[in-house]
Design a protein around this motif. Structure first.
Motif, PDB file in Angstrom:
ATOM      1  N   ALA A  31       0.880  -1.215   0.309  1.00 33.95           N
ATOM      2  CA  ALA A  31       0.419  -0.259   0.214  1.00 33.95           C
ATOM      3  C   ALA A  31       0.978   0.699  -0.273  1.00 33.95           C
ATOM      4  N   ASP A  32       2.634   0.795  -0.032  1.00 35.77           N
ATOM      5  CA  ASP A  32       3.201   2.193   0.547  1.00 35.77           C
ATOM      6  C   ASP A  32       4.155   2.133  -0.958  1.00 35.77           C
ATOM      7  N   PRO A  33       4.086   3.319  -2.227  1.00 32.64           N
ATOM      8  CA  PRO A  33       5.033   2.579  -3.209  1.00 32.64           C
ATOM      9  C   PRO A  33       6.628   3.177  -2.143  1.00 32.64           C
ATOM     10  N   MET A  34       6.755   3.516  -1.560  1.00 31.01           N
ATOM     11  CA  MET A  34       8.321   4.255  -1.107  1.00 31.01           C
ATOM     12  C   MET A  34       8.542   2.798  -0.205  1.00 31.01           C
ATOM     13  N   LEU A  35       7.832   2.261   0.585  1.00 27.37           N
ATOM     14  CA  LEU A  35       7.823   1.157   1.030  1.00 27.37           C
ATOM     15  C   LEU A  35       8.647  -0.157   0.209  1.00 27.37           C
ATOM     16  N   PHE A  36       7.372  -0.069  -0.981  1.00 23.01           N
ATOM     17  CA  PHE A  36       7.546  -1.513  -1.394  1.00 23.01           C
ATOM     18  C   PHE A  36       8.578  -1.184  -2.388  1.00 23.01           C
ATOM     19  N   PHE A  37       8.975  -0.214  -2.664  1.00 25.01           N
ATOM     20  CA  PHE A  37      10.959  -0.073  -3.434  1.00 25.01           C
ATOM     21  C   PHE A  37      11.874   0.017  -2.341  1.00 25.01           C
ATOM     22  N   ALA A  38      11.319   0.185  -1.252  1.00 18.25           N
ATOM     23  CA  ALA A  38      12.541  -0.188   0.112  1.00 18.25           C
ATOM     24  C   ALA A  38      13.025  -1.379  -0.148  1.00 18.25           C
ATOM     25  N   TYR A  39      11.937  -2.397   0.007  1.00 14.79           N
ATOM     26  CA  TYR A  39      12.429  -4.034  -0.239  1.00 14.79           C
ATOM     27  C   TYR A  39      13.108  -4.373  -1.546  1.00 14.79           C
ATOM     28  N   MET A  40      12.518  -3.904  -2.575  1.00  9.62           N
ATOM     29  CA  MET A  40      13.594  -3.902  -3.987  1.00  9.62           C
ATOM     30  C   MET A  40      14.423  -3.427  -4.086  1.00  9.62           C
ATOM     31  N   LEU A  41      14.805  -2.658  -3.098  1.00  2.95           N
ATOM     32  CA  LEU A  41      16.343  -1.883  -2.884  1.00  2.95           C
ATOM     33  C   LEU A  41      17.439  -2.707  -1.806  1.00  2.95           C
ATOM     34  N   ALA A  42      16.906  -3.437  -1.328  1.00  2.00           N
ATOM     35  CA  ALA A  42      17.077  -4.225  -1.175  1.00  2.00           C
ATOM     36  C   ALA A  42      17.670  -5.570  -1.407  1.00  2.00           C
ATOM     37  N   HIS A  43      16.946  -6.105  -2.060  1.00  2.00           N
ATOM     38  CA  HIS A  43      16.886  -7.570  -2.792  1.00  2.00           C
ATOM     39  C   HIS A  43      18.145  -6.950  -3.936  1.00  2.00           C
ATOM     40  N   THR A  44      18.002  -5.748  -3.862  1.00  6.39           N
ATOM     41  CA  THR A  44      18.425  -5.259  -5.596  1.00  6.39           C
ATOM     42  C   THR A  44      20.430  -5.084  -5.134  1.00  6.39           C
ATOM     43  N   THR A  45      20.411  -4.782  -3.960  1.00  7.89           N
ATOM     44  CA  THR A  45      21.681  -4.413  -3.114  1.00  7.89           C
ATOM     45  C   THR A  45      22.762  -5.857  -3.355  1.00  7.89           C
ATOM     46  N   THR A  46      21.540  -7.174  -3.078  1.00 15.40           N
ATOM     47  CA  THR A  46      22.277  -8.347  -2.801  1.00 15.40           C
ATOM     48  C   THR A  46      22.822  -9.095  -3.759  1.00 15.40           C
ATOM     49  N   ILE A  47      21.744  -8.345  -4.948  1.00 14.70           N
ATOM     50  CA  ILE A  47      22.212  -9.361  -5.929  1.00 14.70           C
ATOM     51  C   ILE A  47      23.467  -8.329  -6.749  1.00 14.70           C
ATOM     52  N   ASN A  48      24.214  -6.989  -6.606  1.00  8.68           N
ATOM     53  CA  ASN A  48      24.657  -6.389  -7.080  1.00  8.68           C
ATOM     54  C   ASN A  48      25.696  -6.919  -6.041  1.00  8.68           C
ATOM     55  N   LEU A  49      25.909  -7.043  -4.683  1.00 16.29           N
ATOM     56  CA  LEU A  49      26.868  -8.145  -3.987  1.00 16.29           C
ATOM     57  C   LEU A  49      27.534  -9.248  -5.198  1.00 16.29           C
ATOM     58  N   CYS A  50      26.907 -10.192  -4.821  1.00 20.12           N
ATOM     59  CA  CYS A  50      26.981 -11.141  -6.249  1.00 20.12           C
ATOM     60  C   CYS A  50      27.698 -11.442  -6.677  1.00 20.12           C
ATOM     61  N   LYS A  51      27.522 -10.071  -7.874  1.00 20.61           N
ATOM     62  CA  LYS A  51      27.751  -9.833  -9.022  1.00 20.61           C
ATOM     63  C   LYS A  51      29.801  -9.456  -8.803  1.00 20.61           C
ATOM     64  N   VAL A  52      30.218  -8.644  -7.659  1.00 22.62           N
ATOM     65  CA  VAL A  52      30.881  -8.169  -6.963  1.00 22.62           C
ATOM     66  C   VAL A  52      32.182  -9.547  -6.887  1.00 22.62           C
ATOM     67  N   VAL A  53      31.285 -10.324  -6.029  1.00 24.90           N
ATOM     68  CA  VAL A  53      32.420 -11.563  -6.330  1.00 24.90           C
ATOM     69  C   VAL A  53      32.912 -12.171  -7.065  1.00 24.90           C
ATOM     70  N   GLU A  54      31.765 -12.214  -7.962  1.00 23.12           N
ATOM     71  CA  GLU A  54      31.461 -13.516  -8.914  1.00 23.12           C
ATOM     72  C   GLU A  54      32.497 -11.958 -10.161  1.00 23.12           C
ATOM     73  N   ALA A  55      33.096 -10.488 -10.076  1.00 21.08           N
ATOM     74  CA  ALA A  55      33.926 -10.461 -10.765  1.00 21.08           C
ATOM     75  C   ALA A  55      35.428 -10.660 -10.656  1.00 21.08           C
ATOM     76  N   GLY A  56      35.039 -10.596  -9.486  1.00 18.05           N
ATOM     77  CA  GLY A  56      36.862 -10.993  -9.024  1.00 18.05           C
ATOM     78  C   GLY A  56      37.008 -12.179  -8.555  1.00 18.05           C
ATOM     79  N   ASP A  57      36.206 -13.287  -8.673  1.00 19.48           N
ATOM     80  CA  ASP A  57      36.420 -14.631  -8.388  1.00 19.48           C
ATOM     81  C   ASP A  57      37.436 -14.902  -9.367  1.00 19.48           C
ATOM     82  N   CYS A  58      37.594 -14.520 -11.003  1.00 18.10           N
ATOM     83  CA  CYS A  58      37.966 -14.910 -12.162  1.00 18.10           C
ATOM     84  C   CYS A  58      39.271 -13.945 -12.293  1.00 18.10           C
ATOM     85  N   GLN A  59      40.690 -14.614 -11.848  1.00 18.75           N
ATOM     86  CA  GLN A  59      42.133 -13.883 -11.465  1.00 18.75           C
ATOM     87  C   GLN A  59      43.018 -14.343 -12.658  1.00 18.75           C
ATOM     88  N   GLY A  60      44.502 -13.652 -13.253  1.00 23.92           N
ATOM     89  CA  GLY A  60      45.031 -14.451 -13.589  1.00 23.92           C
ATOM     90  C   GLY A  60      44.864 -14.212 -15.132  1.00 23.92           C
TER      91      GLY A  60
END
Length: 653
Positions: free
Chosen positions: A466-495
């Motif tokens: 019922a509150d679009p701002m809270l709804f987007f806050a939930y979405m933003l938290a899950h978006t940050t989790t996916i971004n953190l995964c992409k950071v470790v995936e990008a750093g997993d390949c070296q050399g």
């Protein structure tokens, strides 16, 4: 008719008679449009008809009235002046628009001479005319190299060397917004825009809107910032409605032109702020409009302009000791509006930087502005003083924050994740990863989990719908989790591009990212009952990122992952993935009619989906061809590195 009464213009035996006979024609001949022989006391026509012949000797003289010829010459000179200044802007010419210019076409001290006056007002031979030789129009056609060219205007020699002062710019065509439309747009704004951009106190706004004049300028010729703000509000409200679609583009152009003129105005009062809060709010709202209705580049530039105005007004230090002393006795509602304006700009800076991993503009370290007050106390006119952002993040006590404050905290974590990504990219460029990488990464992941737990306890998911701002806050938290995964995936390949052995930490973050993507898909499906006009403008960013993660995960089968992935990381079936992906795609299709961000991401997702379908068809055809040739495919292990998972390049966070 008797022959004695007939006259002729020529005579056979005598000299030729004049065509116009002396005297005046009678009224009967004038009425019947006949040639009168001017015989007295009765002309031939009246004698044949047997009526009285009447002649009017007091008839007005023919030709222009006295003074009309002079006024006509003045208008011609005025038109020549306008044409010499700007021949292309013909629509601004008006014979009755500038009375001083028409009555006195040449100012005192001008070197341009007025054409000589004729001997009498009845002589029209000296009047400039398109058909008069020697005037500004040299005939219908001119001969050039033996060919005829269309007639062209020639400026008189006396006008060619005269330089007139530049004319003021023509004011834009004002959009017709009557009182009923104003009330409708105000209500539309607070219904659909204010839940996602809560920067106004409704009571204060409606009280000031009644005092806002309809003129675009103040009596001292200064632009009216309140009217600019109202136009920006109405423009954004029209973007979220199909009722005013025909007015939207016109109002947007007029609003931007008004803001440009306001930006050109210089405030010469030393005790006043260099920029007013209404101007900052108007530019912020216009940036939201451009992100949703025009293109990303235009919105990015306008948002950057608003961020610089925020810094110029020093909104990042509203609650510093120096500013607090200056604000004593000021209306607390106005101070709270300034706080909310800053935090909306702060969140917007994080949202627009996520798409392409661009650096941030409003830095977190220099903020001395408290978090926004709860919405109810703000609208009641008694805002509550909240803590600072650094205190909210550092303390373990997650109290009840307003939806805007929750979004600010999560946008801060998201911004730190973006900075963490940029720093990691720089470290990999120099060939070494610092020991602080995992410390920063684990802290960000733990902060996201704490904020999610606080959201669930304070605002359950059911009430968030019922509150679009809270709804987007939930979405933003899950978006940050996916971004953190992409950071470790990008750093997993070296050399030299060689994939290292699988790290359990990488698998853990991949499981979190998959869970977060499925949560976004579930929330998106639940959002169908809300109506997308109330959705946050940047909601397509989270939806497209989740769909990208689900599309990449769908390419892997259960057996392939079970053979090489530790236990506990088994995906669901492709059918479930298809349903979740379809929910995200349907949401973007519904929002694309009024949100350009949704249209762009939907187009990219459809391309990736088509590529996956083509690859799947090729994989199905390859075993059949191999069996027909009598060969058995080798059972070599499949490398499920993130390099084999197609990613959406447009949505790189």
């Amino acid at each position: 008719m008797p022959a004695s009464r007939r006259t002729s213009s020529t005579c056979v035996d005598g000299p030729p008679q004049p065509r116009q006979l002396p005297g005046s024609a009678c009224e009967e001949c004038r009425k019947r449009k006949l040639r009168c022989d001017r015989q007295r006391p009765q002309c031939g026509t009246c004698a044949d008809a047997g009526i009285v012949c009447e002649v009017n000797h007091n008839r007005l003289a023919r030709g222009p009235k006295k003074g009309d010829l002079k006024a006509l010459r003045s208008r011609i000179v005025a038109l020549e002046r306008r044409l010499s200044l700007d021949p292309t802007n013909l629509d601004t010419l008006s014979l009755h628009g500038d009375a001083d210019l028409l009555q006195h076409p040449l100012s005192a001290g001008s070197t341009c001479a007025t054409p000589p006056a004729p001997a009498s007002d009845g002589d029209l031979s000296q009047v400039a005319s398109p058909r008069t030789r020697g005037s500004i129009w040299e005939g219908d056609y001119h001969t050039h190299n033996g060919q005829l060219s269309p007639m062209t205007p020639q400026i008189p020699l006396s006008m060619q060397n005269f330089k007139f002062p530049p004319s003021p710019p023509t004011p834009p065509k004002r959009a017709l917004i009557h009182d009923l439309m104003r009330a409708d747009l105000d209500q539309l704004y607070f219904d659909r825009v204010h839940p996602n951009v809560p920067i106004f106190n409704q009571s204060r706004y409606f009280a000031l809107s009644q005092q806002t004049p309809l003129s675009a300028h103040h009596p001292n010729n200064a632009p009216n910032p309140r009217l600019c703000l109202q136009y920006a509000m109405w423009t954004l409200a029209m973007a979220l409605s199909s009722q005013f679609e025909s007015y939207r583009d016109t109002l947007y152009k007029e609003t931007k032109q008004m803001l440009e003129s306001l930006d050109m105005y210089e405030n010469h009062h030393p005790h006043e702020s260099p920029v007013c809060i209404e101007e900052i709010q108007a530019w912020l709202l216009l940036a939201f409009y451009e992100f949703s209705r025009t293109n990303y580049k235009r919105g990015w530039v306008t948002a950057g302009r608003a961020f610089r105005l925020v810094q110029l007004a020093r909104l990042h230090e509203i609650d510093s000791p120096e500013r607090s002393m200056l604000q004593q006795g000021e209306d607390p509602v106005l101070v709270e509006e300034r706080r909310r304006t800053f935090w909306v700009a702060y969140c917007l800076d994080r949202f627009i930087s996520l798409k392409n991993q661009w650096p941030l503009t409003l830095m977190e370290e220099v903020i001395c502005t408290r978090l926004p007050s709860p919405e109810l106390s703000f609208q009641s006119g008694q805002p509550i003083q909240m803590c600072f952002l650094s205190e909210a993040i550092a303390s373990g006590d997650h109290g009840l924050f307003s939806p805007l404050a929750e979004s600010v905290v999560l946008a801060t974590v998201c911004g730190r994740t973006l900075s963490h990504t940029l720093v990691a990219n720089v470290e990999r460029t120099y060939g070494s990863t610092s020991a602080d990488f995992w410390i920063r990464h684990e802290w960000l992941a733990g902060m996201v989990n704490k904020r999610l737990d606080s959201l669930v306890q304070s605002y359950p998911v059911v009430s968030a719908a019922a509150d679009p701002m809270l709804f987007f806050a939930y979405m933003l938290a899950h978006t940050t989790t996916i971004n953190l995964c992409k950071v470790v995936e990008a750093g997993d390949c070296q050399g030299n591009g060689q994939q290292q052995a699988w790290d359990p930490a990488v698998f853990d973050y991949q499981k979190r990212a998959l869970r977060a993507a499925r949560e976004i898909a579930a929330l998106t499906k639940a959002h169908e009952h809300l109506g997308y006009f109330k959705a946050h403008i940047f909601l397509p960013l989270s939806i497209s990122l989740a769909a990208s993660r689900l599309l990449s995960q769908r390419t892997q089968t259960i057996n392939d992952l079970a053979a090489q992935v530790p236990e506990g990381f088994l995906p669901t079936t492709e059918t479930e993935y298809d349903g979740e992906i379809q929910s995200c795609m349907d949401a973007l299709r519904k929002m694309q009619t009024f949100n350009n961000l949704a249209r762009e991401h939907l187009h990219t997702l459809e391309i990736v989906q088509q590529q996956q379908q083509q690859q799947q068809q090729q994989q199905q055809q390859q075993p059949q061809q191999t069996l027909l040739m009598g060969h058995v495919p080798s059972q070599s292990p499949i490398n499920i590195s993130h390099q084999h998972i197609p990613q959406i390049q447009l949505c790189t966070y």
